[in-house]
Motif scaffolding. Structure first.
Motif, PDB file in Angstrom:
ATOM      1  N   ALA A 104       0.823  -1.213   0.000  1.00 59.10           N
ATOM      2  CA  ALA A 104       0.000   0.000   0.000  1.00 59.10           C
ATOM      3  C   ALA A 104       0.855   1.260   0.000  1.00 59.10           C
ATOM      4  O   ALA A 104       0.481   2.277  -0.593  1.00 59.10           O
ATOM      5  CB  ALA A 104      -0.930  -0.005   1.202  1.00 59.10           C
ATOM      6  N   ARG A 105       2.011   1.213   0.658  1.00 62.98           N
ATOM      7  CA  ARG A 105       2.885   2.385   0.681  1.00 62.98           C
ATOM      8  C   ARG A 105       3.684   2.522  -0.614  1.00 62.98           C
ATOM      9  O   ARG A 105       3.941   3.639  -1.092  1.00 62.98           O
ATOM     10  CB  ARG A 105       3.854   2.296   1.861  1.00 62.98           C
ATOM     11  CG  ARG A 105       3.204   2.228   3.223  1.00 62.98           C
ATOM     12  CD  ARG A 105       2.240   3.346   3.502  1.00 62.98           C
ATOM     13  NE  ARG A 105       1.869   3.410   4.906  1.00 62.98           N
ATOM     14  CZ  ARG A 105       0.831   4.089   5.372  1.00 62.98           C
ATOM     15  NH1 ARG A 105       0.060   4.766   4.539  1.00 62.98           N
ATOM     16  NH2 ARG A 105       0.558   4.106   6.670  1.00 62.98           N
ATOM     17  N   LEU A 142       4.658  -2.766  15.227  1.00 57.04           N
ATOM     18  CA  LEU A 142       5.967  -2.853  14.583  1.00 57.04           C
ATOM     19  C   LEU A 142       5.866  -3.119  13.080  1.00 57.04           C
ATOM     20  O   LEU A 142       6.540  -2.432  12.289  1.00 57.04           O
ATOM     21  CB  LEU A 142       6.815  -3.918  15.281  1.00 57.04           C
ATOM     22  CG  LEU A 142       8.261  -4.057  14.801  1.00 57.04           C
ATOM     23  CD1 LEU A 142       8.995  -2.728  14.973  1.00 57.04           C
ATOM     24  CD2 LEU A 142       8.978  -5.164  15.559  1.00 57.04           C
ATOM     25  N   PRO A 143       5.060  -4.097  12.614  1.00 62.19           N
ATOM     26  CA  PRO A 143       4.938  -4.261  11.160  1.00 62.19           C
ATOM     27  C   PRO A 143       4.381  -3.024  10.464  1.00 62.19           C
ATOM     28  O   PRO A 143       4.807  -2.690   9.353  1.00 62.19           O
ATOM     29  CB  PRO A 143       3.992  -5.455  11.017  1.00 62.19           C
ATOM     30  CG  PRO A 143       4.094  -6.186  12.297  1.00 62.19           C
ATOM     31  CD  PRO A 143       4.328  -5.160  13.342  1.00 62.19           C
ATOM     32  N   PHE A 144       3.454  -2.356  11.115  1.00 57.27           N
ATOM     33  CA  PHE A 144       2.869  -1.160  10.496  1.00 57.27           C
ATOM     34  C   PHE A 144       3.900  -0.059  10.315  1.00 57.27           C
ATOM     35  O   PHE A 144       4.028   0.519   9.233  1.00 57.27           O
ATOM     36  CB  PHE A 144       1.701  -0.663  11.357  1.00 57.27           C
ATOM     37  CG  PHE A 144       1.126   0.637  10.898  1.00 57.27           C
ATOM     38  CD1 PHE A 144       0.267   0.686   9.811  1.00 57.27           C
ATOM     39  CD2 PHE A 144       1.452   1.826  11.546  1.00 57.27           C
ATOM     40  CE1 PHE A 144      -0.257   1.904   9.374  1.00 57.27           C
ATOM     41  CE2 PHE A 144       0.936   3.035  11.128  1.00 57.27           C
ATOM     42  CZ  PHE A 144       0.082   3.071  10.040  1.00 57.27           C
ATOM     43  N   THR A 185       5.582   1.216   6.794  1.00 55.44           N
ATOM     44  CA  THR A 185       5.403   2.625   6.434  1.00 55.44           C
ATOM     45  C   THR A 185       6.741   3.293   6.131  1.00 55.44           C
ATOM     46  O   THR A 185       6.884   4.032   5.143  1.00 55.44           O
ATOM     47  CB  THR A 185       4.687   3.363   7.570  1.00 55.44           C
ATOM     48  OG1 THR A 185       3.399   2.778   7.770  1.00 55.44           O
ATOM     49  CG2 THR A 185       4.513   4.832   7.247  1.00 55.44           C
ATOM     50  N   ALA A 186       7.736   3.026   6.984  1.00 55.63           N
ATOM     51  CA  ALA A 186       9.047   3.657   6.779  1.00 55.63           C
ATOM     52  C   ALA A 186       9.699   3.183   5.485  1.00 55.63           C
ATOM     53  O   ALA A 186      10.229   3.988   4.706  1.00 55.63           O
ATOM     54  CB  ALA A 186       9.953   3.361   7.978  1.00 55.63           C
ATOM     55  N   LEU A 187       9.659   1.876   5.220  1.00 60.42           N
ATOM     56  CA  LEU A 187      10.320   1.346   4.028  1.00 60.42           C
ATOM     57  C   LEU A 187       9.538   1.659   2.755  1.00 60.42           C
ATOM     58  O   LEU A 187      10.117   2.020   1.727  1.00 60.42           O
ATOM     59  CB  LEU A 187      10.503  -0.169   4.174  1.00 60.42           C
ATOM     60  CG  LEU A 187      11.457  -0.628   5.282  1.00 60.42           C
ATOM     61  CD1 LEU A 187      11.454  -2.148   5.385  1.00 60.42           C
ATOM     62  CD2 LEU A 187      12.862  -0.107   5.035  1.00 60.42           C
ATOM     63  N   THR A 194       8.150   9.231  -1.585  1.00 56.67           N
ATOM     64  CA  THR A 194       8.506  10.477  -0.890  1.00 56.67           C
ATOM     65  C   THR A 194       9.725  11.118  -1.518  1.00 56.67           C
ATOM     66  O   THR A 194       9.774  12.344  -1.738  1.00 56.67           O
ATOM     67  CB  THR A 194       8.758  10.186   0.596  1.00 56.67           C
ATOM     68  OG1 THR A 194       7.585   9.622   1.174  1.00 56.67           O
ATOM     69  CG2 THR A 194       9.125  11.451   1.339  1.00 56.67           C
ATOM     70  N   ALA A 195      10.733  10.317  -1.819  1.00 53.45           N
ATOM     71  CA  ALA A 195      11.955  10.855  -2.418  1.00 53.45           C
ATOM     72  C   ALA A 195      11.674  11.479  -3.781  1.00 53.45           C
ATOM     73  O   ALA A 195      12.244  12.532  -4.120  1.00 53.45           O
ATOM     74  CB  ALA A 195      12.995   9.742  -2.549  1.00 53.45           C
ATOM     75  N   ALA A 196      10.779  10.850  -4.543  1.00 52.59           N
ATOM     76  CA  ALA A 196      10.470  11.401  -5.871  1.00 52.59           C
ATOM     77  C   ALA A 196       9.826  12.781  -5.748  1.00 52.59           C
ATOM     78  O   ALA A 196      10.190  13.723  -6.473  1.00 52.59           O
ATOM     79  CB  ALA A 196       9.550  10.441  -6.614  1.00 52.59           C
TER      80      ALA A 196
END
Length: 271
Positions: free
Chosen positions: A188-189, A211-213, A217-219, A225-227
């Motif tokens: 989804a991310r 923790l999985p959430f 989300t971070a990965l 986000t970088a784009a």
């Protein structure tokens, strides 16, 4: 004159002395007044009323109403303060470097809870801080905002909304997030087919762990986000290769995400 019995040595008997008899007159006692009973406040009634009020305030639907009120207030505050002015006005001049990026990350997280679109915030991060520092601030704000939304949804909304998951599609989505949380949230991310806030609250209603959430989300948020951050940092030269590559990196995952979402939707319908 003594009689003969006395003269012969007998013992004279005298009449016994009369003993005084004490008369005991009963004195009537005053009737004792009963001791006053302590006044007992109706503690049971007040305690029962307080318990009912506490149950009502902590009920699932009361907590869900509080969640809705908080989100409405947050969205209203965004409309009043207009954070999109960061793109034109810039960051306050007395802040700079890592301190400014940290403050921006906190503001980023709060804005995502208030439904501010993340692409706008990512563009602002690139325009204000450049590519490297902007990516770090945007990713940190993304994780912070996702964690806040997940916590609010889990504490205030899960108990009220879980009994409503009765449809086939809703149950399938809930099972996917509960059993394969890391993989599902990572998809989804990576592919922005699901709005950021919707993914947060859907995960909160499911049985997905913290923790999985947060890890997904971070990965999963780094590429998109970088784009956007790179596009924001190079927006002053829209014909530059860096800007064109960043726009391609934005459009390609969106197209792939649309195809994956369409196939996944048909797969869930057949189950």
């Amino acid at each position: 004159m003594l009689d003969a019995h006395t003269r012969s040595g007998g013992t004279a008997t005298a009449s016994p002395r009369a003993t005084a008899t004490e008369l005991v007159v009963p004195v009537p006692l005053a009737p004792l007044s009963p001791a006053p009973l302590p006044v007992v406040a109706p503690a049971s009634a007040s305690a029962g009323f307080a318990a009912r009020c506490t149950r009502a305030l902590l009920s699932p639907w009361a907590r869900f109403s509080l969640l809705v009120a908080l989100l409405v207030a947050a969205a209203s505050s965004v409309l009043l303060f207009e954070p999109q002015r960061l793109l034109s006005d810039g960051w306050p001049p007395h802040l700079g470097g890592v301190v400014a990026a940290t403050v921006f990350a906190v503001a980023y997280g709060l804005c995502t809870v208030a439904f501010v679109p993340r692409p706008l915030l990512n563009l602002a991060a690139g325009a204000l801080f450049g590519s490297q520092l902007g990516i770090g601030a945007a990713v940190a704000g993304t994780v912070l905002g996702a964690g806040l939304a997940f916590g609010l949804g889990r504490i205030l909304g899960q108990d009220a909304l879980r009994p409503l998951l009765r449809g086939r599609l809703l149950q399938a989505a809930d099972g996917q997030l509960s059993r394969h949380g890391l993989r599902s949230m990572l998809a989804a991310r990576l592919f922005p087919g699901v709005p950021f806030w919707a993914a947060n609250y859907c995960a909160a209603v499911s049985r997905m762990g913290w923790l999985p959430f947060l890890a997904a989300t971070a990965l999963g948020s780094i590429p998109n986000t970088a784009a956007y951050v790179v596009a924001g940092s190079s927006a002053s030269s829209p014909t530059s290769p860096l800007f064109l590559v960043s726009m391609a990196a934005i459009g390609l995952p969106a197209a792939v995400g649309a195809v994956v979402a369409w196939r996944k939707r048909h797969h869930l319908r057949r189950r």
